[in-house]
Design a protein around this motif. Structure first.
Motif, PDB file in Angstrom:
ATOM      1  N   TYR A  93       0.831  -1.202   0.000  1.00 29.68           N
ATOM      2  CA  TYR A  93       0.000   0.000   0.000  1.00 29.68           C
ATOM      3  C   TYR A  93       0.865   1.250   0.000  1.00 29.68           C
ATOM      4  O   TYR A  93       0.551   2.245  -0.634  1.00 29.68           O
ATOM      5  CB  TYR A  93      -0.926   0.003   1.226  1.00 29.68           C
ATOM      6  N   ARG A 111      -4.774   6.668   6.312  1.00 33.65           N
ATOM      7  CA  ARG A 111      -5.292   6.482   4.944  1.00 33.65           C
ATOM      8  C   ARG A 111      -5.414   5.002   4.594  1.00 33.65           C
ATOM      9  O   ARG A 111      -6.373   4.587   3.944  1.00 33.65           O
ATOM     10  CB  ARG A 111      -4.395   7.190   3.934  1.00 33.65           C
ATOM     11  N   ALA A 115      -8.873   3.195   3.693  1.00 37.99           N
ATOM     12  CA  ALA A 115      -9.047   2.494   2.414  1.00 37.99           C
ATOM     13  C   ALA A 115      -9.559   1.076   2.645  1.00 37.99           C
ATOM     14  O   ALA A 115     -10.442   0.601   1.918  1.00 37.99           O
ATOM     15  CB  ALA A 115      -7.725   2.465   1.653  1.00 37.99           C
ATOM     16  N   ARG A 119     -13.150  -0.334   1.230  1.00 37.90           N
ATOM     17  CA  ARG A 119     -13.242  -1.533   0.384  1.00 37.90           C
ATOM     18  C   ARG A 119     -14.221  -2.537   0.976  1.00 37.90           C
ATOM     19  O   ARG A 119     -14.998  -3.160   0.258  1.00 37.90           O
ATOM     20  CB  ARG A 119     -11.867  -2.168   0.198  1.00 37.90           C
TER      21      ARG A 119
END
Length: 181
Positions: A93, A111, A115, A119
């Motif tokens: 990532y 972050r 994320a 998802r």
């Protein structure tokens, strides 16, 4: 939970010290052999690149094999641009060069966790849309034969969704690790 795999004790302590004020549960281990048992419960992995035994790329591969959706951030003092590109190609990532600012670390971690949450929500939304049924749960891991424990989605719901999908393909279920009957 954030799993830290870092062989340098001072860096491990600094990472823990930087993340705990964010309200994040941190588990730190000196080597992958020690961290492997903690991997399945982690939402994010922070790993040093150069370590004795299993290196950061080995940790990345093991993490992606266990959960392809889990973000992994590589940390290194010895990396190059080519190493960073390799890390991203292999699914990392993020990539932070040591020394890094605490705020930079916190930003990357927040972050990455955001994320992952987005998802999971998108996956749940797709399952609900295809099945026509609302998935209700507290986000706790589901018991039994489950596809994605962190979504709280039960396998019978997934079976229902796949069986009634107009395409009847598993492409709706990325990261599947169990057979869909």
């Amino acid at each position: 939970k954030v799993l830290i795999v870092e062989d340098d004790a001072a860096v491990r302590f600094a990472l823990e010290d930087a993340l705990e004020p964010m309200g994040i549960r941190v588990v730190a281990r000196a080597a992958f052999d020690e961290a492997n048992a903690e991997l399945s419960g982690a939402d994010l992995v922070l790993t040093d690149l150069v370590m004795p035994g299993v290196d950061g790329f080995g940790v990345l591969a093991a993490s992606r094999a266990d959960d392809p959706e889990r973000p992994v951030v590589m940390l290194t003092a010895q990396g190059s641009e080519a190493t960073a590109v390799r890390a991203w190609r292999e699914g990392a990532y993020g990539y932070l060069r040591k020394p890094f600012a605490v705020e930079e670390l916190r930003l990357v971690v927040s972050r990455a966790l955001e994320a992952r949450t987005l998802r999971a929500q998108a996956f749940t939304s797709r399952v609900e849309r295809v099945s026509g049924k609302r998935i209700v749960g507290d986000g706790a891991p589901a018991k039994g034969n489950t596809l994605l424990n962190y979504c709280g989605v039960y396998s019978d719901m997934i079976d229902y969704t796949v069986d009634r999908s107009p395409h009847k393909q598993n492409h709706l279920l990325p990261g599947t690790r169990i057979p869909i009957h």
